[in-house]
Design an enzyme around this catalytic site. Structure first.
Site, PDB file in Angstrom:
ATOM      1  N   GLU B  60       1.786   6.534  11.038  1.00 56.65           N
ATOM      2  CA  GLU B  60       2.177   5.873  12.294  1.00 56.65           C
ATOM      3  C   GLU B  60       2.906   6.802  13.258  1.00 56.65           C
ATOM      4  O   GLU B  60       2.648   6.768  14.460  1.00 56.65           O
ATOM      5  CB  GLU B  60       3.028   4.628  12.008  1.00 56.65           C
ATOM      6  N   HIS B 129       7.675  -6.211   5.172  1.00 58.36           N
ATOM      7  CA  HIS B 129       6.510  -6.512   6.006  1.00 58.36           C
ATOM      8  C   HIS B 129       6.714  -7.717   6.917  1.00 58.36           C
ATOM      9  O   HIS B 129       5.748  -8.264   7.439  1.00 58.36           O
ATOM     10  CB  HIS B 129       5.276  -6.775   5.130  1.00 58.36           C
TER      11      HIS B 129
END
Lengths: 365, 325
Positions: B60, B129
């Site tokens: 990322e 998450h």
């Protein structure tokens, strides 16, 4: 290059060609007398500008950090002298040399250090954040290694637009251990992006030597990403140009990235707030100044070549000193930004209200 | 109007903007060959090819940073984060580089990037998450933050986001991807920073956004039917820029406020709203501003208990009764 602990401990993986070979490299052999003088002049201008900025810092005209490039001038000047119209540059916070090397006017650079509205970033960026997109210069970034994914993105943009060009993404030797750098290496090689990652290895990440911060060799890490790599002596602008030309050509012609480690040295501390006496000796600094100073090295070559004369050297130096003094006068005479300027240049939309499409409050109190 | 899912609405917005502007590229993990981890980008690779729909490695910081760099040169990347929770590994790129580059360059450089993906709890995937970072993102001047609740809003807002010259962070919701809503076939855009009154009412204003809009609508139906309480629901849709005027107009009508948000309470979007409402509509308030947020702990895994940690219709109902009581 092997880890350096003293000025004389440099070792190369392969024997370096003799100095004259680099002068004869095609990219250098074709240089006009004027172009050679300009290389010299740029290095001198960077040094005098930075020496002047140091005096202003000591006089408390400049706030924050001041990371000086003195001793490393041949790297930025050599690399940026190779730029074509579709080549782009991004670097870290030791960015004054690159800014001058790409052709930025030194007055707004000094004014930026003074925090003035006439600064290249209107006094909003400071020493670490010089930018000039009109000269393909994308900063000036404060976080170690954080600019390397951005530089990879510049290469992506060049390729996406179908242009023949390359991005040069500069970092110091301290940046090679940041994850973002490795992620960028992988993407650049995986996607065949035209970028040259340039490690300016001055031997120290702040006060920590390469031996104490980095396992193994630096440039060779590129091999793990199936990327070409090279090393060169950054004290000789001819060698920098000859080496970088090869890798820039690889990027422009074949869309292949590479990593080039350039051996260099800074005479000043990491920043001017750095006591600079805990991690290296005065003797080491003196040794570099005496034997490897990039301006002296190149000046001597150009004297030998008959390009420079003592009189011309003096003239160039006097002009550079006068220019540096003028930048300080300009900065001194310039106004500071006002509190009303604080919230300008935050959003494109708030700066272009006639074209604003969004609604609602952008700023809060 | 055709009924399509929230997922399809996002996809249609992407496809239309890819069609409209050659500078738009879609990038992210599994967006191309895999057709999207949540199938949002399904079919786009076949239609637009691998130069426009790009699979990235799980990297990322690298690919988000790369997109930011490309955007400085005029590419308009729409980057998918498989989960917004992964923003933390790209934090420096998102909030040092994208948010600050215009300012630090004195307005010389724009960063027309969109970063989009789901940001929500409720799927039993645990604390790593389930982040909802809209407050963290919106804390950074220079960025825009959008959290659409319906298919119609998702499409119209995403099209605006892609055309925007500032960095826009677009927070979707996996729990809403399958929800259907009416979306016109003709083109439309919704300006960022425009709230939407999702339900009119006179006794209580619920200020909310994202999936909590649906919880609030469900609670409002019960409140009306069983308690004769008329609730107005203001869906912010965009967190920054913020349409506080629509909120204040509703407060002036109902005089009571409940903020409902899928946020941890400390320094949340609701905290900012509560400050602004009391500061700008103090005389309109008949009681203290109430707030319903996520129960203040990392996201619990245990499926039935996670429902109770998050706002849900029953919790909204209880909080609304307290707010009008």
């Amino acid at each position: 290059m092997s880890k350096k602990t003293t000025a004389t401990a440099d070792k190369k993986a392969a024997p370096a060609p003799s100095v004259s070979d680099f002068a004869q490299a095609p990219i250098n052999a074709g240089l006009s007398r004027e172009a050679k003088i300009e290389l010299h002049r740029k290095m001198v201008r960077i040094r005098r500008f930075e020496e002047r900025s140091l005096r202003s810092y000591q006089a408390k005209k400049i706030g924050g950090f001041l990371h000086l490039y003195i001793g490393q001038e041949a790297v930025a000047v050599g690399c940026c002298s190779l730029m074509g119209p579709n080549d782009h540059v991004i670097t870290a916070y030791r960015d004054h040399g690159h800014a001058i090397a790409v052709g930025m006017d030194t007055k707004p650079l000094m004014a930026e250090l003074y925090g003035k509205a006439t600064g290249c970033s209107k006094g909003k960026g400071g020493s670490m954040h010089y930018f000039d997109p009109t000269r393909n210069f994308w900063g000036g970034h404060g976080i170690v290694g954080g600019q390397i994914p951005l530089g990879t993105g510049l290469a992506y943009g060049i390729k996406y637009k179908g242009l023949k060009g390359a991005a040069m993404a500069f970092m110091g030797d301290g940046a090679v251990n940041q994850g973002a750098v490795h992620e960028a290496y992988n993407l650049a090689s995986l996607w065949n992006l035209p970028v040259v990652f340039v490690i300016e290895n001055n031997g120290y990440s702040m006060g920590t030597s390469q031996a104490r911060s980095s396992a193994g060799e630096l440039a060779q890490r590129a091999a793990g990403y199936d990327m070409e790599w090279g090393q060169c002596n950054g004290h000789d602008v001819y060698e920098v140009r000859a080496t970088m030309d090869k890798f820039l050509t690889l990027a422009r012609e074949k869309n292949r990235p590479s990593t080039v480690e350039i051996d260099t040295y800074r005479y000043r501390g990491h920043s001017v707030a750095d006591p600079d006496n805990t991690y290296r000796s005065k003797q080491e600094i003196e040794e570099y100044r005496k034997t490897k100073d990039p301006i002296q090295v190149f000046q001597q070559k150009l004297l030998t070549e008959g390009v420079l004369t003592e009189a011309l050297i003096e003239q160039i130096d006097a002009e550079a000193r006068a220019e540096a003094d003028n930048t300080a006068d300009f900065a001194e005479a310039s106004p500071f930004p006002t509190p009303d300027d604080i919230q300008k240049d935050v959003y494109w939309e708030s700066d272009n209200p006639a074209e604003r499409k969004s609604q609602g409050r952008l700023f809060f109190d | 109007m055709p009924l399509i899912t929230y997922r399809e609405a996002v996809r249609h917005a992407l496809a239309e903007e890819l069609e409209r502007d050659k500078n738009v590229v879609v990038m992210g993990e599994e967006v191309a060959q895999f057709n999207g981890a949540y199938k949002v980008t399904e079919g786009l690779l076949a239609k637009f090819g691998p130069d426009r729909i790009v699979d990235t490695p799980i990297s990322e910081a690298g690919f988000i940073g790369m997109g930011i760099g490309a955007s400085m040169l005029g590419v308009r990347p729409v980057m998918e984060l498989m989960f917004w929770s992964f923003y933390s590994v790209a934090f420096d790129q998102i909030l040092n580089n994208a948010a600050n580059v215009r300012y630090m360059s004195g307005g010389q450089i724009n960063c027309p990037i969109v970063i989009r993906g789901p940001a929500n709890g409720g799927t039993n995937v645990g604390a790593t998450h389930s982040h909802t970072p809209e407050n963290v993102l919106a804390n950074h001047p220079g960025v825009k933050v959008v959290v659409p609740a319906t298919a119609y809003d998702a499409k119209g807002l995403l099209k605006s986001a892609i055309r925007d010259n500032d960095p826009v962070f677009f927070l979707e919701n996996t729990m809403l991807y399958g929800e259907k809503g009416e979306v016109p076939t003709e083109e439309y855009v919704i300006p960022l920073g425009k709230a939407d009154v999702k339900r009119e009412g006179s006794d209580l204003t619920i200020v909310t956004y994202g999936r909590c809009v649906h919880h609030s609508l469900a609670a409002a139906a019960i409140l009306e039917k069983e308690h004769d309480i008329s609730v107005e629901i203001v869906d912010l849709r965009t967190i920054r820029p913020l349409d506080i005027d629509t909120v204040l107009a509703s407060v002036a009508k109902t005089h009571r406020v409940l903020i409902v948000e899928e946020q941890k309470p400390f320094a949340s979007v609701g905290s900012q709203l509560a400050y602004m409402i009391q500061r700008e509509a103090f005389d309109e308030l008949d009681g203290p501003i109430h707030r319903l947020a996520t129960v203040d702990a990392p996201a619990i895994y245990s499926p039935p208990v996670e429902i109770e940690q998050l706002p849900n219709p029953q919790r909204v109902l209880k909080a609304a009764l307290e707010a009008v009581g």
